[in-house]
Design a protein around this motif. Sequence first.
Motif: not given
Lengths: 116, 112
Positions: A88-97, A100-111
């Motif tokens: 699969a493609v494994y994606l990581c995301a981080s969020s500033p606050l 809550s998943p209401y906050n925008e998640q910033f994704f990496g390009p994936g592995t």
Amino acid sequence: GAGVSQSPSNKVTEKGKDVELRCDPISGHTALYWYRQRLGQGLEFLIYFQGNSAPDKSGLPSDRFSAERTGESVSTLTIQRTQQEDSAVYLCASSPLGGSPYNEQFFGPGTRLTVL
Amino acid sequence: DQQVKQNSPSLSVQEGRISILNCDYTNSMFDYFLWYKKYPAEGPTFLISISSIKDKNEDGRFTVFLNKSAKHLSLHIVPSQPGDSAVYFCAATETGANNLFFGTGTRLTVIP
């Protein structure tokens, strides 16, 4: 750039081997998520870290999967005794606050993991 | 079980026309919906969102419509541009959840 980075970008491994995937979140982001996307499917939640709280591991598909995060920095996702269905493609995301998943998640390009 | 569904894997639209991407969900507890856009070899990027207290949210060329009774939302892009060509993911979540639930994506191709 200051975005989320992941390494390696591609990983090919043999069935039964262990693999370790790395995620560097955006500095200062308290929340970190791991997702995976198998072929033809949507992004599937795996695990969530928020600060020093206990991680939400409810999405991990089996006990072969584990993840760690040191404070609010790097995270590693480990898959033991890989199986072909782990491809699969494994994606990581981080969020500033966080919190809550209401906050925008910033994704990496994936592995992209391929298990032969 | 897929709680968020995008039944059209692909869509082709002429430049300048409207693109309409559809999404259905099954969980009536979902109260926040998002659209993400993904280019090849990049992670998804946030595009637009809508809370369940609204039925429409507009941001420039992008508008999201929510029909709670039908458990359906759509993303409208007007006018469509070649740079909009990407995979679009619909996502949903509910109060108290830690994660987003994603659809399988729709590949949009805008033909110049």
